[in-house]
Write a protein that holds these residues in place. Structure first.
Motif, mmCIF file in Angstrom:
data_model
loop_
_atom_site.group_PDB
_atom_site.id
_atom_site.type_symbol
_atom_site.label_atom_id
_atom_site.label_comp_id
_atom_site.label_asym_id
_atom_site.label_seq_id
_atom_site.Cartn_x
_atom_site.Cartn_y
_atom_site.Cartn_z
ATOM 1 N N LYS A 86 3.134 15.346 -12.514
ATOM 2 C CA LYS A 86 2.141 16.396 -12.716
ATOM 3 C C LYS A 86 2.528 17.669 -11.960
ATOM 4 C CE LYS A 86 -2.806 17.304 -12.010
ATOM 5 N NZ LYS A 86 -4.087 16.724 -11.498
ATOM 6 N N SER A 87 3.070 17.489 -10.747
ATOM 7 C CA SER A 87 3.468 18.645 -9.942
ATOM 8 C C SER A 87 4.666 19.362 -10.550
ATOM 9 C CB SER A 87 3.790 18.187 -8.512
ATOM 10 O OG SER A 87 2.655 17.593 -7.910
ATOM 11 N N GLY A 88 5.599 18.589 -11.127
ATOM 12 C CA GLY A 88 6.748 19.195 -11.814
ATOM 13 C C GLY A 88 6.304 19.992 -13.032
ATOM 14 N N ILE A 89 5.310 19.455 -13.746
ATOM 15 C CA ILE A 89 4.731 20.187 -14.887
ATOM 16 C C ILE A 89 4.100 21.492 -14.407
ATOM 17 C CG2 ILE A 89 2.871 20.158 -16.597
ATOM 18 C CD1 ILE A 89 3.372 17.131 -16.908
ATOM 19 N N MET A 90 3.357 21.413 -13.303
ATOM 20 C CA MET A 90 2.665 22.587 -12.762
ATOM 21 C C MET A 90 3.649 23.698 -12.416
ATOM 22 S SD MET A 90 0.255 22.809 -9.335
ATOM 23 C CE MET A 90 -0.419 21.178 -9.648
ATOM 24 N N MET A 130 -3.373 8.658 -4.065
ATOM 25 C CA MET A 130 -2.658 9.756 -4.705
ATOM 26 C C MET A 130 -3.280 11.071 -4.234
ATOM 27 S SD MET A 130 -0.170 10.176 -7.124
ATOM 28 C CE MET A 130 -0.278 8.881 -8.375
ATOM 29 N N LEU A 131 -2.546 11.828 -3.446
ATOM 30 C CA LEU A 131 -3.050 13.083 -2.899
ATOM 31 C C LEU A 131 -2.756 14.247 -3.849
ATOM 32 C CD1 LEU A 131 -1.946 12.612 0.820
ATOM 33 C CD2 LEU A 131 -4.177 12.121 -0.191
ATOM 34 N N GLN A 132 -3.567 15.287 -3.749
ATOM 35 C CA GLN A 132 -3.456 16.440 -4.652
ATOM 36 C C GLN A 132 -2.454 17.469 -4.129
ATOM 37 O OE1 GLN A 132 -5.062 16.715 -7.709
ATOM 38 N NE2 GLN A 132 -5.583 14.580 -7.236
ATOM 39 N N THR A 170 5.801 27.988 -4.566
ATOM 40 C CA THR A 170 6.112 26.571 -4.357
ATOM 41 C C THR A 170 4.923 25.678 -4.649
ATOM 42 O OG1 THR A 170 6.997 25.011 -2.705
ATOM 43 C CG2 THR A 170 5.472 26.681 -1.910
ATOM 44 N N ILE A 171 5.210 24.391 -4.805
ATOM 45 C CA ILE A 171 4.172 23.372 -4.907
ATOM 46 C C ILE A 171 3.922 22.826 -3.513
ATOM 47 C CG2 ILE A 171 3.527 21.127 -5.865
ATOM 48 C CD1 ILE A 171 3.665 23.284 -7.989
ATOM 49 N N ALA A 172 2.706 22.987 -3.037
ATOM 50 C CA ALA A 172 2.368 22.530 -1.684
ATOM 51 C C ALA A 172 1.884 21.089 -1.739
ATOM 52 C CB ALA A 172 1.288 23.419 -1.077
ATOM 53 N N GLN A 173 2.552 20.217 -0.986
ATOM 54 C CA GLN A 173 2.051 18.858 -0.879
ATOM 55 C C GLN A 173 1.469 18.646 0.517
ATOM 56 O OE1 GLN A 173 4.786 15.537 -0.782
ATOM 57 N NE2 GLN A 173 6.571 16.849 -0.692
ATOM 58 N N PRO A 174 0.394 17.854 0.632
ATOM 59 C CA PRO A 174 -0.311 17.694 1.912
ATOM 60 C C PRO A 174 0.414 16.703 2.822
ATOM 61 C CG PRO A 174 -1.395 16.394 0.219
ATOM 62 C CD PRO A 174 -0.255 17.111 -0.452
ATOM 63 N N ALA A 181 0.859 -1.188 0.000
ATOM 64 C CA ALA A 181 0.000 0.000 0.000
ATOM 65 C C ALA A 181 0.895 1.238 0.000
ATOM 66 C CB ALA A 181 -0.893 -0.003 1.233
ATOM 67 N N MET A 182 0.474 2.263 -0.721
ATOM 68 C CA MET A 182 1.305 3.459 -0.841
ATOM 69 C C MET A 182 0.452 4.724 -0.790
ATOM 70 S SD MET A 182 4.000 2.361 -3.832
ATOM 71 C CE MET A 182 4.699 0.697 -3.857
ATOM 72 N N VAL A 183 1.045 5.771 -0.231
ATOM 73 C CA VAL A 183 0.421 7.097 -0.219
ATOM 74 C C VAL A 183 1.448 8.070 -0.775
ATOM 75 C CG1 VAL A 183 -0.746 8.864 1.140
ATOM 76 C CG2 VAL A 183 -0.823 6.470 1.885
ATOM 77 N N THR A 184 1.096 8.757 -1.845
ATOM 78 C CA THR A 184 2.060 9.652 -2.474
ATOM 79 C C THR A 184 1.330 10.786 -3.189
ATOM 80 O OG1 THR A 184 3.989 9.715 -3.955
ATOM 81 C CG2 THR A 184 2.140 8.301 -4.619
ATOM 82 N N ILE A 185 2.079 11.574 -3.936
ATOM 83 C CA ILE A 185 1.524 12.611 -4.793
ATOM 84 C C ILE A 185 1.970 12.328 -6.224
ATOM 85 C CG2 ILE A 185 1.467 14.374 -2.986
ATOM 86 C CD1 ILE A 185 4.057 15.526 -4.268
#
Length: 329
Positions: free
Chosen positions: A158-162, A314-316, A283-287, A150-154
């Motif tokens: 997509k974030s690098g593109i943003m 996959m968190l936003q 910055t890109i904010a990750q939760p 099981a994994m939890v990530t972002i």
């Protein structure tokens, strides 16, 4: 326990019930037993109880670097959810040493903890796949497609593109990038996102504008100095974390390059210091805290026997615009 039972004139089984299921014992008897416990200053042997139940109510969190505030926020989320469910958390700081990570597996295999959350995916896939067949393991922050845990990530691509697209939309044509260590999955994906954004804009990826950092302030500083010394023109920079972005801005100041007037900078993570640094870091904010919460929730499912092994969350992320990129909010 025998002494308490004798003083209260009850059986040891009654003492045990008072400690574990007090509602099953008559009030008068319960008060007598509690009074005896207080009088004798009796402390239940928690370890022995855990050994009998084959459960420790403790989990291990393996952290690559406890000084990294991203990991401390994730651990905070883990501890919050663990505490609500009567679990304790112990930390194993590998300090990015893969051998230490393998050593921590013995803590799990010896049943000193009920489960483990890995905030690193350095270990080889075969080892991890064998581990998850028998033990409760969750991977958070990083990931490995070849591992059935099981994994939890972002979505780091997509974030690098943003992040890169934001700089391109501000009119910058030459956008430099300081990646994290490219042996790291997160760094690779953020780098992929950077390249994809450049290509999607119809521009060429210039290898001279790409430097590999180490997620440290020093590497952000040194690699920006290297970029400035190369005499290769660039007007914007995407750093793969906020700490390197701060190092980059410090390097720019040494060279008399103004941020954001001469150089627009975007970081990643949204650490606490990014909002108070001068200039504030876009910055890109990750939760991070939510990531810890979700990881612990998945681990609890596993420890209860719920089928979870291939569950992926996959968190936003979102873009936080501050002064360092020169854009208006």
């Amino acid at each position: 326990m025998i002494d308490v039972a004798q003083l209260a004139n009850v059986s040891t089984a009654t003492v045990s019930r008072v400690l574990q299921n007090p509602e099953e014992v008559k009030e008068e008897t319960r008060k007598r037993v509690l009074s005896s416990i207080k009088q004798l200053n009796y402390q239940p042997n928690v370890l022995a109880r855990h050994l009998r139940k084959n459960k420790t109510n403790t989990i291990l969190v393996v952290v690559p670097n406890i000084l990294n505030t991203v990991f401390s926020h994730i651990v905070g989320g883990i501890e919050h959810t663990a505490s609500k469910n009567n679990f304790r958390v112990i930390l194993g700081n590998s300090n990015k040493d893969i051998n230490k990570e393998y050593d921590f597996l013995n803590v799990l295999k010896q049943r000193q903890v009920d489960g483990m959350i890995l905030l690193s995916a350095q270990m080889d896939s075969d080892t991890l796949n064998e581990l998850v067949k028998e033990y409760s393991v969750v991977i958070a922050s990083e990931y490995k497609e070849s591992v059935n845990a099981a994994m939890v990530t972002i979505d780091n691509i997509k974030s690098g593109i943003m992040a890169t697209r934001h700089l391109l939309r501000l009119g910058h044509k030459q956008v430099a990038h300081i990646s994290g260590p490219l042996s790291n999955y997160l760094s690779k994906d953020r780098f992929k996102g950077y390249k994809q954004a450049i290509i999607q804009q119809g521009l060429e990826v210039d290898s001279d504008l790409i430097k590999e950092g180490a997620f440290t302030l020093e590497s952000g500083f040194d690699q920006t100095i290297a970029l400035l010394n190369s005499n290769k023109p660039f007007s914007a920079l995407f750093a793969a974390n906020d700490v390197m972005a701060i190092g980059a801005i410090k390097a720019a100041k040494v060279y008399g390059v103004r941020v954001p007037e001469d150089l627009a900078v975007v970081g990643f993570d949204n650490i606490g210091f990014s909002s108070v640094f001068d200039p504030g870091i876009t910055t890109i904010a990750q939760p991070m805290t939510e990531m810890g919460n979700k990881a612990m929730e998945l681990l609890l499912k596993s420890m209860k026997g719920t089928e979870y092994r291939k569950e992926r969350i996959m968190l936003q992320t979102n873009l936080i615009i501050r002064e360092s990129c020169g854009a208006k909010k």
